[in-house]
Motif scaffolding. Structure first.
Motif, PDB file in Angstrom:
ATOM      1  N   ALA A  45      43.480  30.623  21.212  1.00  0.00           N
ATOM      2  CA  ALA A  45      43.854  31.952  21.678  1.00  0.00           C
ATOM      3  C   ALA A  45      45.156  31.888  22.475  1.00  0.00           C
ATOM      4  O   ALA A  45      45.588  30.828  22.936  1.00  0.00           O
ATOM      5  N   GLU A  46      45.744  33.043  22.687  1.00  0.00           N
ATOM      6  CA  GLU A  46      47.059  33.125  23.317  1.00  0.00           C
ATOM      7  C   GLU A  46      47.005  32.686  24.788  1.00  0.00           C
ATOM      8  O   GLU A  46      46.094  33.060  25.529  1.00  0.00           O
ATOM      9  N   PHE A  47      47.995  31.907  25.190  1.00  0.00           N
ATOM     10  CA  PHE A  47      48.187  31.534  26.595  1.00  0.00           C
ATOM     11  C   PHE A  47      48.999  32.666  27.215  1.00  0.00           C
ATOM     12  O   PHE A  47      50.196  32.575  27.410  1.00  0.00           O
ATOM     13  N   SER A  48      48.313  33.762  27.537  1.00  0.00           N
ATOM     14  CA  SER A  48      48.991  35.032  27.800  1.00  0.00           C
ATOM     15  C   SER A  48      49.453  35.213  29.239  1.00  0.00           C
ATOM     16  O   SER A  48      50.276  36.084  29.512  1.00  0.00           O
ATOM     17  N   ASN A  49      48.955  34.401  30.163  1.00  0.00           N
ATOM     18  CA  ASN A  49      49.294  34.601  31.574  1.00  0.00           C
ATOM     19  C   ASN A  49      49.543  33.264  32.263  1.00  0.00           C
ATOM     20  O   ASN A  49      48.793  32.869  33.150  1.00  0.00           O
ATOM     21  N   PRO A  50      50.572  32.542  31.838  1.00  0.00           N
ATOM     22  CA  PRO A  50      50.814  31.221  32.432  1.00  0.00           C
ATOM     23  C   PRO A  50      51.136  31.318  33.919  1.00  0.00           C
ATOM     24  O   PRO A  50      51.643  32.347  34.388  1.00  0.00           O
ATOM     25  N   PRO A  51      50.840  30.271  34.694  1.00  0.00           N
ATOM     26  CA  PRO A  51      51.138  30.285  36.126  1.00  0.00           C
ATOM     27  C   PRO A  51      52.602  30.579  36.390  1.00  0.00           C
ATOM     28  O   PRO A  51      53.494  30.132  35.662  1.00  0.00           O
ATOM     29  N   ARG A  52      52.849  31.324  37.446  1.00  0.00           N
ATOM     30  CA  ARG A  52      54.211  31.709  37.796  1.00  0.00           C
ATOM     31  C   ARG A  52      54.269  31.999  39.294  1.00  0.00           C
ATOM     32  O   ARG A  52      53.270  32.368  39.899  1.00  0.00           O
ATOM     33  N   GLU A  53      55.426  31.827  39.879  1.00  0.00           N
ATOM     34  CA  GLU A  53      55.616  32.169  41.282  1.00  0.00           C
ATOM     35  C   GLU A  53      55.661  33.692  41.423  1.00  0.00           C
ATOM     36  O   GLU A  53      56.403  34.370  40.714  1.00  0.00           O
ATOM     37  N   THR A  54      54.837  34.226  42.286  1.00  0.00           N
ATOM     38  CA  THR A  54      54.793  35.666  42.489  1.00  0.00           C
ATOM     39  C   THR A  54      54.702  35.976  43.968  1.00  0.00           C
ATOM     40  O   THR A  54      54.380  35.114  44.791  1.00  0.00           O
ATOM     41  N   SER A  55      54.980  37.222  44.296  1.00  0.00           N
ATOM     42  CA  SER A  55      54.830  37.684  45.665  1.00  0.00           C
ATOM     43  C   SER A  55      54.290  39.098  45.624  1.00  0.00           C
ATOM     44  O   SER A  55      54.722  39.917  44.818  1.00  0.00           O
ATOM     45  N   ALA A  56      53.308  39.374  46.457  1.00  0.00           N
ATOM     46  CA  ALA A  56      52.731  40.709  46.559  1.00  0.00           C
ATOM     47  C   ALA A  56      53.085  41.291  47.925  1.00  0.00           C
ATOM     48  O   ALA A  56      53.037  40.588  48.934  1.00  0.00           O
ATOM     49  N   GLU A  57      53.411  42.555  47.940  1.00  0.00           N
ATOM     50  CA  GLU A  57      53.789  43.218  49.186  1.00  0.00           C
ATOM     51  C   GLU A  57      53.022  44.526  49.340  1.00  0.00           C
ATOM     52  O   GLU A  57      53.605  45.623  49.320  1.00  0.00           O
ATOM     53  N   PRO A  58      51.711  44.442  49.498  1.00  0.00           N
ATOM     54  CA  PRO A  58      50.926  45.670  49.648  1.00  0.00           C
ATOM     55  C   PRO A  58      51.253  46.384  50.951  1.00  0.00           C
ATOM     56  O   PRO A  58      51.702  45.776  51.921  1.00  0.00           O
ATOM     57  N   THR A  59      51.014  47.674  50.963  1.00  0.00           N
ATOM     58  CA  THR A  59      51.331  48.472  52.145  1.00  0.00           C
ATOM     59  C   THR A  59      50.256  48.369  53.219  1.00  0.00           C
ATOM     60  O   THR A  59      50.450  48.897  54.322  1.00  0.00           O
ATOM     61  N   ILE A  60      49.146  47.709  52.910  1.00  0.00           N
ATOM     62  CA  ILE A  60      48.100  47.457  53.917  1.00  0.00           C
ATOM     63  C   ILE A  60      48.068  45.955  54.220  1.00  0.00           C
ATOM     64  O   ILE A  60      48.814  45.167  53.613  1.00  0.00           O
ATOM     65  N   THR A  61      47.232  45.546  55.150  1.00  0.00           N
ATOM     66  CA  THR A  61      47.108  44.131  55.513  1.00  0.00           C
ATOM     67  C   THR A  61      45.888  43.539  54.833  1.00  0.00           C
ATOM     68  O   THR A  61      44.754  43.803  55.255  1.00  0.00           O
ATOM     69  N   PRO A  62      46.060  42.751  53.775  1.00  0.00           N
ATOM     70  CA  PRO A  62      44.897  42.102  53.161  1.00  0.00           C
ATOM     71  C   PRO A  62      44.314  41.033  54.086  1.00  0.00           C
ATOM     72  O   PRO A  62      45.024  40.431  54.896  1.00  0.00           O
ATOM     73  N   LEU A  63      43.010  40.810  53.936  1.00  0.00           N
ATOM     74  CA  LEU A  63      42.328  39.773  54.697  1.00  0.00           C
ATOM     75  C   LEU A  63      42.001  38.615  53.762  1.00  0.00           C
ATOM     76  O   LEU A  63      41.282  38.783  52.774  1.00  0.00           O
ATOM     77  N   LEU A  64      42.542  37.438  54.066  1.00  0.00           N
ATOM     78  CA  LEU A  64      42.218  36.216  53.331  1.00  0.00           C
ATOM     79  C   LEU A  64      41.235  35.399  54.166  1.00  0.00           C
ATOM     80  O   LEU A  64      41.376  35.305  55.388  1.00  0.00           O
ATOM     81  N   VAL A  65      40.257  34.812  53.499  1.00  0.00           N
ATOM     82  CA  VAL A  65      39.229  34.020  54.186  1.00  0.00           C
ATOM     83  C   VAL A  65      39.008  32.745  53.395  1.00  0.00           C
ATOM     84  O   VAL A  65      38.939  32.775  52.159  1.00  0.00           O
ATOM     85  N   ASN A  66      38.881  31.615  54.080  1.00  0.00           N
ATOM     86  CA  ASN A  66      38.577  30.349  53.389  1.00  0.00           C
ATOM     87  C   ASN A  66      37.880  29.392  54.341  1.00  0.00           C
ATOM     88  O   ASN A  66      38.183  29.364  55.539  1.00  0.00           O
ATOM     89  N   ALA A  67      36.959  28.619  53.789  1.00  0.00           N
ATOM     90  CA  ALA A  67      36.326  27.554  54.554  1.00  0.00           C
ATOM     91  C   ALA A  67      37.175  26.288  54.473  1.00  0.00           C
ATOM     92  O   ALA A  67      37.838  26.033  53.466  1.00  0.00           O
ATOM     93  N   THR A  68      37.135  25.498  55.522  1.00  0.00           N
ATOM     94  CA  THR A  68      37.937  24.273  55.551  1.00  0.00           C
ATOM     95  C   THR A  68      37.407  23.216  54.592  1.00  0.00           C
ATOM     96  O   THR A  68      38.157  22.347  54.142  1.00  0.00           O
TER      97      THR A  68
END
Length: 499
Positions: free
Chosen positions: A415-438
């Motif tokens: 099947a097609e490799f339709s979304n290969p990894p790429r450098e991106t940046s998102a600039e939403p107008t709100i503050t997203p919350l990221l959470v991760n365990a160590t």
């Protein structure tokens, strides 16, 4: 990434059967029409309502063929205080939000009461997953005879590529043209249709694991359409597959070492005062000589009797996801993993065996993985170098991970490799919350730090502890996520909370 594997153990029986009457060609759907909620299949219970929404098969041709995306709704328990809708995706790829929301409706407790009171919970099944139609099906006989994922010669590599291609071609035959259109960009655009069909209010979204990639992509494509974006257990799409498998291998090895240390002294561990790593190394060595016996699988028919080290380690990673049992997720936590290892070394590895695949099994995990994370190399020498690197940094877990599964299993994928990894940046107008365990065994803490650089307006909250994602672990971190979703205000940056 891996939360879907644990959830599937308990929730696969809840998979709904839906028609695909709208899966044809036609006019562009009217996204202003409210969703027509109706009854759900009996396995989902009566607390939830179900529906499907039409979306384009190919977002480059929005007026063309349509498919259906499945959703369900669990109404807020305190309608007078309701804020709105909260769209939920549990990750995977391949995790069905409708299954988790239905489980919450049947037996409350996965979501905190404050969230249940203030939101209608909306389970979101990405295209090809769960109640969405068509779903991704492949040849079960081929699925139950996987090739060696760690080839040690050119011939074994060629056999791997040929087997992967044959399996992928069976998916094309049984699934149709959807297989070329399951990447995360398509999913994020489907999510925007869902937001509009829910009434057009700014989106409240909670994504776990792979669900964070969906949320990050949504923030990039639709920066002004959200109220809250809580992204728990970061999966960052900019990483090449080889890099991603490197960091996930380190995370899995770290979690294994912490499990082994815990097990040596914990009263609930049947292997206390022993060396769990030696037990694992012995099992891996035995699996290299002959398939591990699983007589319990032979009698039940639900899992595979006789499997290799790749499957063994894959299922160990899945069982490290939750340190303590979580109702509804079919995992007994670390104590259950210790018991399964004890039985395996004594001749019955049924507790660590892969499930038997049937004609109804969904293979969206691999299809999405190969659309988003196919390896950037296709030779035996390159795969051998990757294996050497991974076994060096992960001597007990040998570099096995969900990410490595994409590196190996996507070799030859048609099947097609339709979304290969790429450098991106998102600039939403709100503050997203990221959470991760160590010490997450699946989504490396470093991935959250990387996502923070790609969503510069986001805030990262750290849970200093074990297990995959944090929202399903009751405690202060869950409370922070709930408060953010309710209030819409992120905490101060740099917050670190105990396990």
């Amino acid at each position: 990434m891996g939360i879907k594997n644990a959830a599937r153990l308990a929730l696969s029986a809840m998979a709904a059967v839906a028609c695909c009457a709208g899966c044809g060609t036609g006019d562009k759907p009217d996204n202003t029409q409210p969703i027509a909620w109706g009854s759900c299949p009996p396995t989902y219970g009566t607390a939830v309502q179900c529906a499907t929404i039409d979306v384009p098969l190919d977002w480059n041709d929005p007026g063309g063929k349509k498919i259906q995306v499945g959703v369900n709704r669990l109404p807020a328990s305190d309608p007078a205080r309701k804020i709105g809708d909260l769209v939920f995706n549990p990750g995977g790829p391949g995790g069905a939000g409708t299954e988790i929301v239905a489980a919450e409706g049947a037996e409350p407790g996965l979501f905190p009461a404050s969230i249940r009171q203030r939101f209608d919970l909306i389970g979101f099944d990405p295209r090809g997953v769960g109640t969405s139609r068509p779903s991704i099906h492949c040849d079960p006989d081929l699925a139950n005879r996987p090739p060696n994922q760690f080839p040690s010669s050119q011939q074994e590599f060629d056999n791997l590529v040929a087997a992967n291609r044959a399996f992928g071609e069976s998916c094309q035959r049984l699934t149709g043209d959807l297989l070329d259109h399951v990447d995360t960009v398509h999913v994020a655009r489907d999510l925007e249709v869902l937001r509009q069909r829910l009434g057009g209010a700014p989106l409240n979204y909670l994504g776990l694991s792979y669900g964070t990639e969906i949320g990050a992509e949504y923030a990039r494509l639709f920066p002004d359409k959200s109220r809250t974006l809580a992204l728990d257990g970061a999966l960052v799409h900019s990483q090449p597959a080889g890099t991603m498998s490197y960091y996930e291998s380190i995370a899995f090895e770290d979690s294994w070492n912490r499990f082994a240390q815990w097990c040596r002294s914990a009263t609930e561990c049947v292997l206390r005062d022993q060396d769990p790593s030696k037990i694992l190394d012995d099992l891996v060595a035995r699996a290299a000589q002959q398939p591990l016996p699983a007589p319990g699988c032979q009698s039940s028919g639900a899992c595979r009797n006789g499997f290799d080290a790749f499957d063994l380690l894959t299922n160990i990673q899945a069982q490290l996801i939750f340190k303590d049992p979580i109702p509804g997720f079919g995992t007994e936590g670390w104590a259950g993993l210790a018991s399964a290892l004890d039985r395996a070394r004594n001749g019955d590895a049924s507790g660590l065996a892969p499930s038997v695949q049937t004609a109804d099994s969904n293979h969206a995990d691999l299809a999405v993985g190969c659309a988003d994370f196919k390896a950037d190399f296709d030779t035996y020498s390159a795969l051998q170098a990757q294996q050497t690197l991974l076994s060096t940094v992960a001597p007990h877990t040998r570099g096995v991970s969900q990410s490595y599964g994409y590196v190996a299993r996507c070799q030859g994928w048609p099947a097609e490799f339709s979304n290969p990894p790429r450098e991106t940046s998102a600039e939403p107008t709100i503050t997203p919350l990221l959470v991760n365990a160590t010490h997450d065994p699946s989504t490396s803490y470093g991935w959250a730090q990387l996502m923070l650089t790609q969503i510069p307006g986001a805030v990262l909250v750290t849970r200093d502890g074990d297990g995959h994602t944090s929202f399903l672990h009751p405690g202060r971190t869950q409370d922070i996520i709930a408060r953010y979703l309710i209030d819409g205000t992120a905490p101060a940056t740099g917050l670190v909370l105990p396990d």
